[in-house]
Motif scaffolding. Sequence first.
Motif, PDB file in Angstrom:
ATOM      1  N   THR A   1       0.769  12.128 -15.336  1.00 40.92           N
ATOM      2  CA  THR A   1       1.804  13.071 -15.756  1.00 40.92           C
ATOM      3  C   THR A   1       3.133  12.695 -15.117  1.00 40.92           C
ATOM      4  N   PHE A   2       4.203  12.823 -15.891  1.00 42.45           N
ATOM      5  CA  PHE A   2       5.537  12.493 -15.401  1.00 42.45           C
ATOM      6  C   PHE A   2       6.358  13.740 -15.082  1.00 42.45           C
ATOM      7  N   ASP A   3       5.668  14.864 -14.957  1.00 42.98           N
ATOM      8  CA  ASP A   3       6.379  16.114 -14.667  1.00 42.98           C
ATOM      9  C   ASP A   3       7.120  16.040 -13.336  1.00 42.98           C
ATOM     10  N   ALA A   4       6.497  15.417 -12.341  1.00 40.29           N
ATOM     11  CA  ALA A   4       7.137  15.315 -11.026  1.00 40.29           C
ATOM     12  C   ALA A   4       8.410  14.473 -11.111  1.00 40.29           C
ATOM     13  N   TRP A   5       8.386  13.411 -11.909  1.00 36.95           N
ATOM     14  CA  TRP A   5       9.569  12.572 -12.071  1.00 36.95           C
ATOM     15  C   TRP A   5      10.696  13.339 -12.764  1.00 36.95           C
TER      16      TRP A   5
ATOM     17  N   LEU B   1       0.809  -1.217   0.000  1.00 37.24           N
ATOM     18  CA  LEU B   1       0.000   0.000   0.000  1.00 37.24           C
ATOM     19  C   LEU B   1       0.845   1.271   0.000  1.00 37.24           C
ATOM     20  N   PRO B   2       1.907   1.380   0.837  1.00 40.21           N
ATOM     21  CA  PRO B   2       2.722   2.609   0.768  1.00 40.21           C
ATOM     22  C   PRO B   2       3.351   2.835  -0.605  1.00 40.21           C
ATOM     23  N   LEU B   3       3.824   1.752  -1.240  1.00 39.81           N
ATOM     24  CA  LEU B   3       4.411   1.890  -2.569  1.00 39.81           C
ATOM     25  C   LEU B   3       3.363   2.330  -3.579  1.00 39.81           C
ATOM     26  N   PHE B   4       2.153   1.788  -3.464  1.00 45.02           N
ATOM     27  CA  PHE B   4       1.073   2.202  -4.358  1.00 45.02           C
ATOM     28  C   PHE B   4       0.747   3.683  -4.179  1.00 45.02           C
ATOM     29  N   ILE B   5       0.680   4.136  -2.927  1.00 48.98           N
ATOM     30  CA  ILE B   5       0.380   5.546  -2.661  1.00 48.98           C
ATOM     31  C   ILE B   5       1.485   6.441  -3.213  1.00 48.98           C
ATOM     32  N   MET B   6       2.731   6.043  -3.017  1.00 46.57           N
ATOM     33  CA  MET B   6       3.851   6.828  -3.544  1.00 46.57           C
ATOM     34  C   MET B   6       3.794   6.915  -5.062  1.00 46.57           C
ATOM     35  N   MET B   7       3.560   5.774  -5.715  1.00 44.29           N
ATOM     36  CA  MET B   7       3.517   5.767  -7.167  1.00 44.29           C
ATOM     37  C   MET B   7       2.354   6.589  -7.702  1.00 44.29           C
ATOM     38  N   ALA B   8       1.166   6.398  -7.098  1.00 47.10           N
ATOM     39  CA  ALA B   8      -0.011   7.142  -7.561  1.00 47.10           C
ATOM     40  C   ALA B   8       0.171   8.638  -7.355  1.00 47.10           C
TER      41      ALA B   8
ATOM     42  N   THR C   1      11.099  26.050   1.559  1.00 50.94           N
ATOM     43  CA  THR C   1      10.805  27.199   0.703  1.00 50.94           C
ATOM     44  C   THR C   1       9.863  26.787  -0.417  1.00 50.94           C
ATOM     45  N   GLY C   2       8.981  27.723  -0.817  1.00 53.08           N
ATOM     46  CA  GLY C   2       8.067  27.473  -1.918  1.00 53.08           C
ATOM     47  C   GLY C   2       6.920  26.560  -1.541  1.00 53.08           C
ATOM     48  N   VAL C   3       6.193  26.105  -2.559  1.00 48.55           N
ATOM     49  CA  VAL C   3       5.041  25.226  -2.377  1.00 48.55           C
ATOM     50  C   VAL C   3       5.517  23.792  -2.132  1.00 48.55           C
ATOM     51  N   LYS C   4       4.882  23.130  -1.175  1.00 45.39           N
ATOM     52  CA  LYS C   4       5.230  21.737  -0.883  1.00 45.39           C
ATOM     53  C   LYS C   4       4.722  20.847  -2.005  1.00 45.39           C
ATOM     54  N   GLU C   5       5.645  20.256  -2.765  1.00 44.62           N
ATOM     55  CA  GLU C   5       5.279  19.436  -3.914  1.00 44.62           C
ATOM     56  C   GLU C   5       5.371  17.960  -3.532  1.00 44.62           C
ATOM     57  N   TYR C   6       4.256  17.420  -3.084  1.00 50.42           N
ATOM     58  CA  TYR C   6       4.260  16.031  -2.623  1.00 50.42           C
ATOM     59  C   TYR C   6       4.526  15.056  -3.772  1.00 50.42           C
ATOM     60  N   ASN C   7       4.083  15.406  -4.962  1.00 55.69           N
ATOM     61  CA  ASN C   7       4.340  14.505  -6.093  1.00 55.69           C
ATOM     62  C   ASN C   7       5.831  14.410  -6.405  1.00 55.69           C
ATOM     63  N   VAL C   8       6.550  15.529  -6.297  1.00 53.52           N
ATOM     64  CA  VAL C   8       7.999  15.514  -6.519  1.00 53.52           C
ATOM     65  C   VAL C   8       8.698  14.729  -5.409  1.00 53.52           C
ATOM     66  N   ASP C   9       8.239  14.897  -4.176  1.00 53.36           N
ATOM     67  CA  ASP C   9       8.831  14.157  -3.055  1.00 53.36           C
ATOM     68  C   ASP C   9       8.678  12.655  -3.248  1.00 53.36           C
ATOM     69  N   MET C  10       7.485  12.232  -3.664  1.00 55.86           N
ATOM     70  CA  MET C  10       7.246  10.797  -3.862  1.00 55.86           C
ATOM     71  C   MET C  10       8.068  10.254  -5.026  1.00 55.86           C
TER      72      MET C  10
ATOM     73  N   SER D   1       2.984  10.320  -7.188  1.00 58.97           N
ATOM     74  CA  SER D   1       4.019  10.862  -8.074  1.00 58.97           C
ATOM     75  C   SER D   1       3.517  11.097  -9.489  1.00 58.97           C
ATOM     76  N   LEU D   2       2.422  10.444  -9.878  1.00 56.96           N
ATOM     77  CA  LEU D   2       1.878  10.577 -11.234  1.00 56.96           C
ATOM     78  C   LEU D   2       0.734  11.580 -11.299  1.00 56.96           C
ATOM     79  N   LYS D   3       0.456  12.285 -10.213  1.00 63.26           N
ATOM     80  CA  LYS D   3      -0.624  13.267 -10.173  1.00 63.26           C
ATOM     81  C   LYS D   3      -0.055  14.682 -10.214  1.00 63.26           C
ATOM     82  N   SER D   4      -0.894  15.608 -10.640  1.00 61.52           N
ATOM     83  CA  SER D   4      -0.533  17.018 -10.537  1.00 61.52           C
ATOM     84  C   SER D   4      -0.862  17.504  -9.130  1.00 61.52           C
TER      85      SER D   4
END
Length: 297
Positions: A66-70, A37-44, A256-265, A46-49
Amino acid sequence: MTQTAPAGIVRRKGLRHRLMRILLFAVLGVFCLYYLLPLFIMMATSLKSLDEIRTGTLVSLPRQITFDAWLKAWGSACVGVRCDGLKPYIWNSVLMVVPAVAISTALGAVNGYALTKWRFPGANTIFALMLFGAFIPFQVVLLPMARTLGVLGLAGSVSGLILVHTVYGLAFTTLFFRNFFMGVSDGIVQAAKIDGAGFFGIFSQIVLPMALPAIVVTVIWQFTQIWNDFLFGVAFTVGDSNPVTVALNNVVNTSTGVKEYNVDMAAAIITALPTLLVYVLAGKYFVRGLAAGAVKG
């Protein structure tokens, strides 16, 4: 005269056996879902805006992949004042892991061979002292290691981190090879000695080719431990020489800046990907190595 069990009893036993198998697979399935489940949440994630993350739920699938975060995590995320992503730090980790694994494995193989097939007075004491090093907490060796690296002029560098991981991993690699070589027949070594073979001749031509299971176990173990290390990396390197685990921590904990959870994942998955690939591609060889006696004794 033998008596056969009534058909009803046989059917009941068969039904009970099938129910137990179903129950077993159900329990295993629940555990698999729990760990995945944690891996699924991380993957999902990371693919969201960011907009979809704010409006959706944690376990929802991305409406638009979207792969922008990657791409940002790899090439443009800010790590401190440097905004080159994880790419240069991945290279630092590769430069650290490959020689550290190779050197510690080679030295561990020689140590294990010497402690089992060329026994000398005090061999057990030396092995016990080396094994003691495997149980010393990381935090205890930070100050002595820092002092040693400073004296050698290796402080704050990838080369210093290679030395640290080689020294700290030597206890484990010696243990693995020593326990494996305990199962190798002494008669083979004695016969080679009679034929005139020396220490390294027997080691390289006879003993080492037999130790492939131990080598696989040792390489996978060392690779995983060194790649995933954070404490030594943050303590003994600075700035551009940081390994990827330290860079990941700096990306995730930026204030600093906006917290980008998709980039973190995405950054977390990129960092963990090498060890995941090692276990996926070589996991069966790791299990075979364990079964062959690499950590017995």
